[in-house]
Write an enzyme that holds these catalytic residues in place. Structure first.
Site, mmCIF file in Angstrom:
data_model
loop_
_atom_site.group_PDB
_atom_site.id
_atom_site.type_symbol
_atom_site.label_atom_id
_atom_site.label_comp_id
_atom_site.label_asym_id
_atom_site.label_seq_id
_atom_site.Cartn_x
_atom_site.Cartn_y
_atom_site.Cartn_z
ATOM 1 N N GLY A 76 0.833 -1.206 0.000
ATOM 2 C CA GLY A 76 0.000 0.000 0.000
ATOM 3 C C GLY A 76 0.854 1.237 0.000
ATOM 4 N N SER A 77 0.212 2.361 0.178
ATOM 5 C CA SER A 77 0.937 3.621 0.201
ATOM 6 C C SER A 77 1.884 3.658 1.411
ATOM 7 C CB SER A 77 -0.055 4.771 0.293
ATOM 8 O OG SER A 77 -1.037 4.475 1.260
ATOM 9 N N GLY A 130 3.523 1.069 2.767
ATOM 10 C CA GLY A 130 4.631 0.130 2.726
ATOM 11 C C GLY A 130 4.127 -1.256 2.370
ATOM 12 N N LYS A 131 4.599 -2.261 3.077
ATOM 13 C CA LYS A 131 4.232 -3.631 2.718
ATOM 14 C C LYS A 131 3.479 -4.349 3.825
ATOM 15 C CE LYS A 131 8.545 -4.310 0.185
ATOM 16 N NZ LYS A 131 9.916 -4.716 0.521
ATOM 17 N N ALA A 132 2.712 -5.367 3.432
ATOM 18 C CA ALA A 132 2.126 -6.296 4.388
ATOM 19 C C ALA A 132 2.748 -7.651 4.099
ATOM 20 C CB ALA A 132 0.616 -6.345 4.224
ATOM 21 N N LYS A 192 3.026 -5.396 9.133
ATOM 22 C CA LYS A 192 2.999 -4.225 8.261
ATOM 23 C C LYS A 192 4.321 -3.516 8.431
ATOM 24 C CE LYS A 192 -0.906 -1.706 7.309
ATOM 25 N NZ LYS A 192 -2.183 -1.014 7.564
ATOM 26 N N ASP A 243 -11.884 4.392 7.598
ATOM 27 C CA ASP A 243 -11.623 3.686 6.337
ATOM 28 C C ASP A 243 -12.360 2.338 6.341
ATOM 29 O OD1 ASP A 243 -10.561 3.501 3.803
ATOM 30 O OD2 ASP A 243 -8.603 2.764 4.467
HETATM 31 P P1 ADP Z 1 -3.693 -0.909 2.822
HETATM 32 O O1 ADP Z 1 -5.179 -0.956 2.781
HETATM 33 O O2 ADP Z 1 -3.176 0.398 3.327
HETATM 34 O O3 ADP Z 1 -3.055 -1.339 1.554
HETATM 35 P P2 ADP Z 1 -3.909 -3.152 4.616
HETATM 36 O O4 ADP Z 1 -3.343 -3.258 5.978
HETATM 37 O O5 ADP Z 1 -5.373 -3.040 4.546
HETATM 38 O O6 ADP Z 1 -3.202 -1.941 3.919
HETATM 39 O O7 ADP Z 1 -3.491 -4.444 3.831
HETATM 40 C C1 ADP Z 1 -2.764 -4.644 2.650
HETATM 41 C C2 ADP Z 1 -3.062 -6.056 2.131
HETATM 42 O O8 ADP Z 1 -2.764 -7.056 3.092
HETATM 43 C C3 ADP Z 1 -4.522 -6.287 1.756
HETATM 44 O O9 ADP Z 1 -4.574 -7.060 0.580
HETATM 45 C C4 ADP Z 1 -5.094 -7.069 2.902
HETATM 46 O O10 ADP Z 1 -6.111 -7.931 2.464
HETATM 47 C C5 ADP Z 1 -3.898 -7.816 3.452
HETATM 48 N N1 ADP Z 1 -3.947 -7.906 4.939
HETATM 49 C C6 ADP Z 1 -3.733 -6.891 5.802
HETATM 50 N N2 ADP Z 1 -3.834 -7.280 7.086
HETATM 51 C C7 ADP Z 1 -4.123 -8.601 7.048
HETATM 52 C C8 ADP Z 1 -4.348 -9.602 8.054
HETATM 53 N N3 ADP Z 1 -4.278 -9.306 9.359
HETATM 54 N N4 ADP Z 1 -4.640 -10.861 7.648
HETATM 55 C C9 ADP Z 1 -4.697 -11.159 6.336
HETATM 56 N N5 ADP Z 1 -4.500 -10.277 5.338
HETATM 57 C C10 ADP Z 1 -4.201 -9.013 5.670
HETATM 58 MG MG MG Z 2 -6.654 -1.698 3.759
#
Ligand code: ADP
Ligand code: MG
Length: 218
Positions: free
Chosen positions: A13-14, A16-18, A33, A128
């Protein structure tokens, strides 16, 4: 990061990474994250740390559970439970037009309501709420996540005047440049309910493109 083993990147995302990781301590999977804070201004860094503070203080069966956070090599890392079922947006799309049962919708909706009640009860606005930020665990529980732009209110009357969010979930007051408040979260929740019932966004893509629902300029 030594305590965790990288499995794979699941999102970018904006911020960084997950990253999906394995904990060497308990053998369980978590999502980390990774937020690059080195190049940020002091204010931005404070904002990023705020997500941590907001999440760390919350514990509810319908909110993605925070585990810990740490800073290392110019990055802020937030460790949370991994929701194996992915997000509700993906789930809706994988239905390919087959509607969810009323029982299923009600079950999920009540759980999201409980999560939001918990958040609002702590004078926090999520800001959000959308199907992409609602996660499914393997036992069928739904959990609200991604508190990246959540705001803590100093008092119930203080309102956050910012314009952020996905156009599909924007409430009338935000379109009119009025402050975001707890009801704007509820509006977005209504949009999620509509989406669960119809498998479509409540606000049409056309309306968004035509500028009828457009995020205001700062
Ligand atoms: P953003 O919306 O700012 O890009 P997110 O935290 O919502 O950041 O997540 C980025 C990606 O990681 C998304 O595709 C989301 O579905 C996945 N994701 C985030 N947190 C989790 C979690 N706890 N378990 C499984 N998938 C997750
Ligand atoms: Mg999100």
């Amino acid at each position: 990061m030594d305590k965790y083993e990288n499995v794979k990147q699941i999102g970018e995302g904006s911020f960084g990474k997950a990253i999906l990781v394995n904990s060497k301590e308990d053998g369980r999977q978590y999502v980390i994250k990774e937020i690059g804070i080195a190049g940020m201004s002091a204010k931005e860094r404070r904002e990023s740390r705020k997500e941590v503070a907001v999440l760390a203080n919350m514990s509810h069966p319908n909110i993605v559970q925070y585990k810990e956070s740490f800073e290392e090599g110019g990055c802020l890392y937030i460790v949370m439970d991994y929701c194996e079922g992915g997000d509700l947006f993906k789930k809706i799309n994988s239905q390919r037009g087959v509607l969810f049962s009323e029982d299923q919708i009600l079950d999920w909706f009540v759980q999201i309501c409980l999560a939001l009640k918990h958040v609002h009860g702590r004078k926090i606005l999520h800001r959000d709420i959308k199907s992409q930020n609602i996660f499914l665990t393997k036992d069928g529980t739904v959990q609200l996540g991604d508190f990246g732009i959540a705001r803590v209110l100093n008092s119930t009357v203080e309102l956050a005047r910012t314009c952020i969010g996905t156009p599909y979930y924007l409430s009338p007051e935000i379109c009119e440049n009025k402050p975001y408040n707890n009801k704007s979260d509820i509006w977005a929740l209504g949009c999620v309910l509509y989406e669960m019932c119809t498998l479509k966004h409540a606000v049409s893509t056309k309306a968004v493109h035509d500028g009828l629902f457009a995020p205001c300029a700062e």
